[in-house]
Design a protein around this motif. Structure first.
Motif, PDB file in Angstrom:
ATOM      1  N   VAL A 166       0.854  -1.184   0.000  1.00 43.87           N
ATOM      2  CA  VAL A 166       0.000   0.000   0.000  1.00 43.87           C
ATOM      3  C   VAL A 166       0.889   1.233   0.000  1.00 43.87           C
ATOM      4  O   VAL A 166       1.740   1.392   0.887  1.00 43.87           O
ATOM      5  N   LEU A 167       0.698   2.095  -0.987  1.00 47.47           N
ATOM      6  CA  LEU A 167       1.411   3.360  -1.038  1.00 47.47           C
ATOM      7  C   LEU A 167       0.528   4.433  -0.410  1.00 47.47           C
ATOM      8  O   LEU A 167      -0.596   4.673  -0.879  1.00 47.47           O
ATOM      9  N   GLY A 168       1.021   5.057   0.648  1.00 54.21           N
ATOM     10  CA  GLY A 168       0.263   6.119   1.296  1.00 54.21           C
ATOM     11  C   GLY A 168      -0.481   5.625   2.517  1.00 54.21           C
ATOM     12  O   GLY A 168      -1.190   4.611   2.461  1.00 54.21           O
ATOM     13  N   ALA A 169      -0.312   6.339   3.627  1.00 52.44           N
ATOM     14  CA  ALA A 169      -0.970   5.963   4.882  1.00 52.44           C
ATOM     15  C   ALA A 169      -1.833   7.096   5.403  1.00 52.44           C
ATOM     16  O   ALA A 169      -1.812   7.434   6.576  1.00 52.44           O
ATOM     17  N   GLY A 170      -2.585   7.710   4.483  1.00 53.66           N
ATOM     18  CA  GLY A 170      -3.641   8.606   4.904  1.00 53.66           C
ATOM     19  C   GLY A 170      -4.855   7.774   5.288  1.00 53.66           C
ATOM     20  O   GLY A 170      -4.743   6.600   5.637  1.00 53.66           O
ATOM     21  N   LEU A 171      -6.031   8.349   5.208  1.00 55.33           N
ATOM     22  CA  LEU A 171      -7.239   7.607   5.572  1.00 55.33           C
ATOM     23  C   LEU A 171      -7.419   6.375   4.697  1.00 55.33           C
ATOM     24  O   LEU A 171      -7.610   5.265   5.196  1.00 55.33           O
ATOM     25  N   MET A 172      -7.352   6.539   3.366  1.00 56.08           N
ATOM     26  CA  MET A 172      -7.643   5.426   2.462  1.00 56.08           C
ATOM     27  C   MET A 172      -6.607   4.318   2.619  1.00 56.08           C
ATOM     28  O   MET A 172      -6.952   3.132   2.661  1.00 56.08           O
ATOM     29  N   GLY A 173      -5.325   4.695   2.711  1.00 58.39           N
ATOM     30  CA  GLY A 173      -4.282   3.687   2.840  1.00 58.39           C
ATOM     31  C   GLY A 173      -4.385   2.904   4.136  1.00 58.39           C
ATOM     32  O   GLY A 173      -4.286   1.667   4.148  1.00 58.39           O
ATOM     33  N   ARG A 174      -4.583   3.599   5.260  1.00 58.52           N
ATOM     34  CA  ARG A 174      -4.677   2.894   6.549  1.00 58.52           C
ATOM     35  C   ARG A 174      -5.917   2.021   6.610  1.00 58.52           C
ATOM     36  O   ARG A 174      -5.875   0.885   7.121  1.00 58.52           O
ATOM     37  N   LEU A 175      -7.044   2.542   6.103  1.00 58.03           N
ATOM     38  CA  LEU A 175      -8.280   1.772   6.159  1.00 58.03           C
ATOM     39  C   LEU A 175      -8.166   0.506   5.328  1.00 58.03           C
ATOM     40  O   LEU A 175      -8.507  -0.599   5.792  1.00 58.03           O
ATOM     41  N   ALA A 224      -5.451  -1.033   4.416  1.00 61.38           N
ATOM     42  CA  ALA A 224      -4.447  -1.920   5.010  1.00 61.38           C
ATOM     43  C   ALA A 224      -5.038  -2.717   6.165  1.00 61.38           C
ATOM     44  O   ALA A 224      -4.775  -3.917   6.311  1.00 61.38           O
ATOM     45  N   VAL A 225      -5.838  -2.075   7.009  1.00 59.20           N
ATOM     46  CA  VAL A 225      -6.460  -2.786   8.133  1.00 59.20           C
ATOM     47  C   VAL A 225      -7.414  -3.852   7.623  1.00 59.20           C
ATOM     48  O   VAL A 225      -7.391  -5.017   8.075  1.00 59.20           O
ATOM     49  N   VAL A 241       0.554  -7.431   4.609  1.00 60.88           N
ATOM     50  CA  VAL A 241       0.471  -6.063   4.111  1.00 60.88           C
ATOM     51  C   VAL A 241       1.721  -5.291   4.495  1.00 60.88           C
ATOM     52  O   VAL A 241       2.228  -5.409   5.613  1.00 60.88           O
ATOM     53  N   ARG A 242       2.185  -4.490   3.545  1.00 64.37           N
ATOM     54  CA  ARG A 242       3.297  -3.571   3.775  1.00 64.37           C
ATOM     55  C   ARG A 242       2.844  -2.186   3.335  1.00 64.37           C
ATOM     56  O   ARG A 242       2.230  -2.028   2.277  1.00 64.37           O
ATOM     57  N   ILE A 243       3.150  -1.168   4.150  1.00 66.95           N
ATOM     58  CA  ILE A 243       2.776   0.212   3.834  1.00 66.95           C
ATOM     59  C   ILE A 243       4.041   1.057   3.744  1.00 66.95           C
ATOM     60  O   ILE A 243       4.939   0.929   4.586  1.00 66.95           O
ATOM     61  N   VAL A 266       1.516  -5.526  10.618  1.00 66.39           N
ATOM     62  CA  VAL A 266       1.735  -4.884   9.327  1.00 66.39           C
ATOM     63  C   VAL A 266       3.023  -4.062   9.379  1.00 66.39           C
ATOM     64  O   VAL A 266       3.263  -3.308  10.322  1.00 66.39           O
ATOM     65  N   ARG A 267       3.824  -4.209   8.363  1.00 65.57           N
ATOM     66  CA  ARG A 267       5.082  -3.469   8.265  1.00 65.57           C
ATOM     67  C   ARG A 267       4.795  -2.079   7.698  1.00 65.57           C
ATOM     68  O   ARG A 267       4.275  -1.948   6.585  1.00 65.57           O
TER      69      ARG A 267
END
Length: 378
Positions: A16-25, A27-28, A37-39, A182-183
């Motif tokens: 997952v590229l990006g850990a804003g709202l969409m990326g974190r959601l 990924a979870v 999963v890797r972020i 998650v990494r």
């Protein structure tokens, strides 16, 4: 879907590229479904560079229908039902409220109210499953929101709408990701080309959720600036998000726990991230004071500015730009309102190989005809 297919999909790694709202959601949800999963994210865990950290996080599809398309409203309705399910599986509590939205206006702005009601009526015809707005006279308005008794003589109540605490959510998502193993690589900016190179070595899926960070790869993206005031006003008690209709500076007031309020509505076509302008702050605070004079004794906690990732038509989109690589972007001002709908579309595509939900919700999900032209080596 056969059990064997489910097991196969759950074992596929996802970058997952990006850990804003969409990326974190995403990924979870993916990690909970069994994916490794890797972020990677250009910022840090506090989300300082993410639009999600500044947002009011209102879940108000009917209220937003006055300025957006019916398909966004449909995504918002889907997501509003999903948020309680998502929050129940996180490792930290998140403030969530579903007390509806209150719309008020001053007598001299009755024409704005009539225009707004006409827009809601048009949405109701397009989406008859939506709850109907409820007109309020002074007595009913005072019973619904006692803090505004005698301040407004009429209003509209939009039932079933909600809100959550954006910063609590970002923290809870991160805490859940850590517990799930998650990494997460903070302060690491990747391009689509780098992600594809990683995919060639490791396999699996790539999901680009970088928001405006993806502009180098998705040139249609632009930033739309928003300015928000966060303040503490112990003399004000509002039980639900409240919107003031005004021809020049309509505002929303979103009450958070402990008498913290998020006040906003500015929308400027620029990607300028300089501090908030004096004019915008004066208009926001003047409008808030007109809603309740108790805001005059409040204390300003933050003056926040951020740009929302926006595509030319102001609508979200999912693009398949290469085998097993998706871009999810363009959430504009509706991030929290529609994010679960986009996440469910992506999960359906990953696990079942189709995007029926996207068709049902009217979400643009398309395949780029020439991926090589869109993912050039940098």
């Amino acid at each position: 879907m056969p059990a064997s297919a489910s097991i196969r999909h759950s074992a596929e790694p996802v970058l997952v590229l990006g850990a804003g709202l969409m990326g974190r959601l995403l990924a979870v949800l993916l990690a909970q479904a069994g994916h490794p999963v890797r972020i990677v994210d250009a910022g840090g865990p506090d989300g300082q560079g993410a639009a999600a950290r500044v947002a009011a996080a209102m879940l108000a599809p009917l209220a937003e229908s006055a300025i957006t398309e019916p398909n966004v409203v449909a995504m918002g309705r889907h997501a509003l039902a999903r948020w309680p399910q998502i929050l129940a599986r996180l490792d930290a509590p998140v403030y969530f409220q579903q007390n509806g939205t209150l719309i008020v206006w001053h007598r001299q702005d009755g024409h704005e109210a009539r225009r707004f009601q006409a827009l809601l009526a048009a949405t109701g015809r397009a989406l008859p499953e939506l709850p109907a707005p409820q007109p309020l006279e002074a007595g009913c308005l005072a019973a619904l929101e006692p803090a505004l008794a005698s301040r407004f003589h009429q209003g509209l109540y939009l039932p079933e709408e909600g809100q959550l605490d954006n910063r609590q959510l970002l923290h809870a998502l991160t805490q859940t990701l850590e517990r799930l193993g998650v990494r997460i690589e903070w302060h690491s900016a990747w391009t689509d080309a780098q992600a594809l190179a990683h995919q060639r070595q490791s396999g699996g899926w790539v999901l680009d959720c970088r928001g405006l960070g993806a502009r180098t790869d998705w040139q249609a993206l632009r930033g739309v600036r928003g300015e928000v005031v966060r303040l503490h006003a112990p003399d004000v008690t509002l039980q639900r998000p409240t919107r003031l209709l005004h021809p020049r500076y309509p505002i929303y007031i979103a009450p958070k726990p402990d008498h913290v309020f998020v006040i906003g509505a500015t929308e400027i076509e620029t990607d300028d991230l300089s501090p908030a302008s004096v004019r915008s702050v004066l208009e926001l605070l003047s409008a808030a004071y007109a809603v309740h004079p108790g805001f005059g004794e409040g204390r300003i906690l933050e003056l926040c500015t951020q740009c929302r990732p926006t595509l030319p038509d102001n609508l979200p989109a999912v693009e398949a730009i290469a085998p097993r690589m998706l871009r999810i972007n363009g959430l504009y001002r509706h991030g929290f309102m529609i994010a679960p709908a986009l996440a469910d579309v992506v999960l359906q595509h990953l696990h079942e190989g189709h995007a029926t939900l996207a068709e049902q919700l009217g979400l643009r999900f398309h395949h780029v005809p020439d991926p090589a032209a869109c993912v050039a080596e940098h």
